[in-house]
Design a protein around this motif. Structure first.
Motif, short mmCIF file in Angstrom:
data_model
loop_
_atom_site.label_atom_id
_atom_site.label_comp_id
_atom_site.label_asym_id
_atom_site.label_seq_id
_atom_site.Cartn_x
_atom_site.Cartn_y
_atom_site.Cartn_z
N ILE A 139 0.80 -1.30 0.03
CA ILE A 139 -0.02 0.00 0.05
C ILE A 139 0.89 1.35 0.12
CG2 ILE A 139 -0.21 0.02 2.58
CD1 ILE A 139 -3.04 1.07 2.00
N HIS A 140 0.47 2.18 -0.86
CA HIS A 140 1.12 3.47 -0.70
C HIS A 140 0.30 4.87 -0.67
CE1 HIS A 140 0.02 3.76 -4.95
NE2 HIS A 140 0.50 2.63 -5.23
N HIS A 141 1.08 6.00 -0.76
CA HIS A 141 0.34 7.07 -0.51
C HIS A 141 -0.73 7.40 -1.76
CE1 HIS A 141 2.90 8.52 2.69
NE2 HIS A 141 1.98 8.43 3.32
N GLY A 142 -0.32 6.84 -2.87
CA GLY A 142 -1.55 6.85 -3.93
C GLY A 142 -2.74 6.28 -3.66
N HIS A 143 -2.78 5.02 -3.04
CA HIS A 143 -4.09 4.44 -2.52
C HIS A 143 -4.65 5.29 -1.49
CE1 HIS A 143 -1.43 0.51 -3.51
NE2 HIS A 143 -2.34 0.82 -4.52
N LEU A 144 -4.04 5.91 -0.71
CA LEU A 144 -4.64 6.54 0.70
C LEU A 144 -5.02 7.79 0.00
CD1 LEU A 144 -1.49 5.59 2.98
CD2 LEU A 144 -4.05 4.83 3.18
N THR A 161 -11.84 2.54 -8.05
CA THR A 161 -10.52 2.06 -8.89
C THR A 161 -10.01 3.04 -9.53
OG1 THR A 161 -9.95 0.57 -10.68
CG2 THR A 161 -11.99 1.36 -10.80
N GLY A 162 -8.53 2.96 -10.00
CA GLY A 162 -7.88 3.80 -10.94
C GLY A 162 -8.43 3.84 -12.30
N VAL A 163 -7.99 4.78 -12.83
CA VAL A 163 -8.44 4.72 -14.29
C VAL A 163 -7.71 3.84 -15.15
CG1 VAL A 163 -9.31 7.12 -14.71
CG2 VAL A 163 -6.86 6.80 -14.90
N ASP A 164 -6.48 3.38 -14.65
CA ASP A 164 -5.59 2.24 -15.33
C ASP A 164 -6.39 1.08 -15.25
OD1 ASP A 164 -5.16 2.43 -12.45
OD2 ASP A 164 -3.70 1.01 -12.67
N ALA A 165 -7.06 0.86 -14.05
CA ALA A 165 -7.72 -0.49 -13.87
C ALA A 165 -9.12 -0.60 -14.14
CB ALA A 165 -7.70 -0.95 -12.42
N THR A 222 -8.45 9.26 -11.21
CA THR A 222 -7.53 9.70 -12.04
C THR A 222 -6.00 9.35 -11.56
OG1 THR A 222 -7.29 11.98 -10.91
CG2 THR A 222 -8.51 11.56 -12.91
N ARG A 223 -5.20 9.19 -12.33
CA ARG A 223 -3.73 8.34 -11.90
C ARG A 223 -2.77 8.98 -12.95
NH1 ARG A 223 -1.99 2.21 -10.54
NH2 ARG A 223 -0.05 2.84 -9.98
N PRO A 224 -1.60 9.64 -12.36
CA PRO A 224 -0.62 10.16 -13.39
C PRO A 224 -0.14 9.02 -14.26
CG PRO A 224 -0.23 10.81 -11.23
CD PRO A 224 -1.47 9.96 -11.15
N ALA A 271 -2.74 14.20 -7.68
CA ALA A 271 -1.96 13.03 -8.52
C ALA A 271 -0.56 12.97 -8.05
CB ALA A 271 -1.56 13.92 -10.08
N LEU A 272 -0.49 11.61 -7.74
CA LEU A 272 0.66 11.09 -7.05
C LEU A 272 1.11 9.92 -7.83
CD1 LEU A 272 -0.23 10.80 -3.12
CD2 LEU A 272 1.18 12.76 -4.39
N SER A 273 2.40 10.07 -8.60
CA SER A 273 2.86 9.06 -9.21
C SER A 273 3.80 8.18 -8.52
CB SER A 273 3.67 9.89 -10.25
OG SER A 273 4.20 9.15 -11.40
N SER A 325 3.71 3.79 -7.80
CA SER A 325 2.95 2.65 -7.99
C SER A 325 3.89 1.58 -7.16
CB SER A 325 3.20 2.19 -9.61
OG SER A 325 4.37 1.85 -9.65
N SER A 326 3.14 0.53 -6.88
CA SER A 326 3.60 -0.54 -5.97
C SER A 326 4.83 -1.15 -6.78
CB SER A 326 2.49 -1.64 -5.46
OG SER A 326 1.52 -1.14 -4.93
N ALA A 327 4.66 -1.37 -8.09
CA ALA A 327 5.67 -2.01 -8.83
C ALA A 327 6.89 -1.16 -8.66
CB ALA A 327 5.36 -1.97 -10.19
#
Ligand code: ATP
Ligand code: MG
Length: 234
Positions: free
Chosen positions: A34-39, A126-130, A153-155, A184-186, A188-190
């Motif tokens: 988990i990261h700040h983008g999720h939160l 969900t994010g726009v990617d998923a 939205t997701r960078p 916008a927080l760029s 990702s877990s990867a």
């Protein structure tokens, strides 16, 4: 396996005081970690849609990540717990981790739909990617019927792709889908996994407690050494 007596975990069977909820958000994901983008995404949806609570639902055995290894669920759950501890409207469900076989969002949403009365709205975040993958998910038609899907939205993921996707959907499904602009927080877990494996910093990208947990348990150090499908966590 799950720490007992924690209010955060009460969501599976009896919803604590959640029986009165009118709007709940479900935030699915692998959360590895988990990261700040999720939160930030969850908090933003909570605030913008005036939700009563957000439930983080870490995937047990993500069907779309079958070809890659995923860190043991107990670690991912624990990191979600640490990350959400200070937020009184963030909750966690281990429903997908406890369920045997692959984790399907439709099963989770059906579960929550059954737990609540009809006057409670469920928002799947969900994010726009998923979101553009949803038509490939199990019983995606049912998902659009049971909940409203909120695409954050997701960078790196242009919104024009989202709109193209939305425009192809049948009208009744379009009505159950909305996009929401979140800070916008760029992250990702990867990228975080990659950073740790290269001994690079993840400070300020994840909550401090999560950073410490990763360090203490040696997660992501080498090529997926903690990634196993059976639980070993104590
Ligand atoms: P990975 O790189 O392993 O795929 P991830 O960072 O995408 O990890 P997931 O656990 O796959 O994290 O994501 C859970 C949900 O959170 C997904 O719907 C994803 O689109 C969304 N999400 C993840 N990171 C962000 C972000 N930085 N901003 C907005 N949404 C995000
Ligand atoms: Mg992802």
């Amino acid at each position: 396996m799950i720490p007992s007596g924690l209010e955060k975990w009460n969501l599976n069977m009896n919803h604590g005081n959640g029986g009165a909820d009118k709007k709940i958000g479900l935030m699915g994901g692998t959360f590895d970690p988990i990261h700040h983008g999720h939160l930030v995404t969850a908090e933003s949806v909570y605030e913008n849609l005036a939700l009563d609570r957000i439930v983080f639902v870490p995937a047990g055995d993500p069907p779309h990540k079958q070809d890659s290894s995923v860190t043991a669920a107990q670690h991912r759950l624990r990191m979600v717990e640490i990350a959400t501890a200070s937020n009184s409207h963030f909750f966690i469900s281990d429903i997908e981790v406890q369920r045997e076989g692959p984790s399907y969002t439709i099963d989770t949403v059906e579960y929550y739909r059954c737990c609540y009365t009809d006057d409670t709205d469920i928002y799947f975040i969900t994010g726009v990617d998923a979101v553009v993958q949803i038509p490939q998910w199990k019983n995606s038609d049912g998902l659009f019927e049971l909940c409203e899907i909120v695409a954050a939205t997701r960078p790196g993921y242009p919104t024009k792709n989202f709109f193209r996707f939305r425009d192809q959907l049948p009208a009744h499904q379009r009505q159950s889908l909305r996009m929401l602009a979140v800070p916008a927080l760029s992250i990702s877990s990867a990228d975080l996994r990659q950073r740790v494996s290269e001994d690079r910093s993840i400070k300020y990208l994840v909550p401090e407690g999560v950073e410490q947990y990763i360090e203490e348990h040696g997660l992501y150090k080498s090529s997926r050494s903690n990634a196993i499908r059976v639980s070993f966590f104590e």
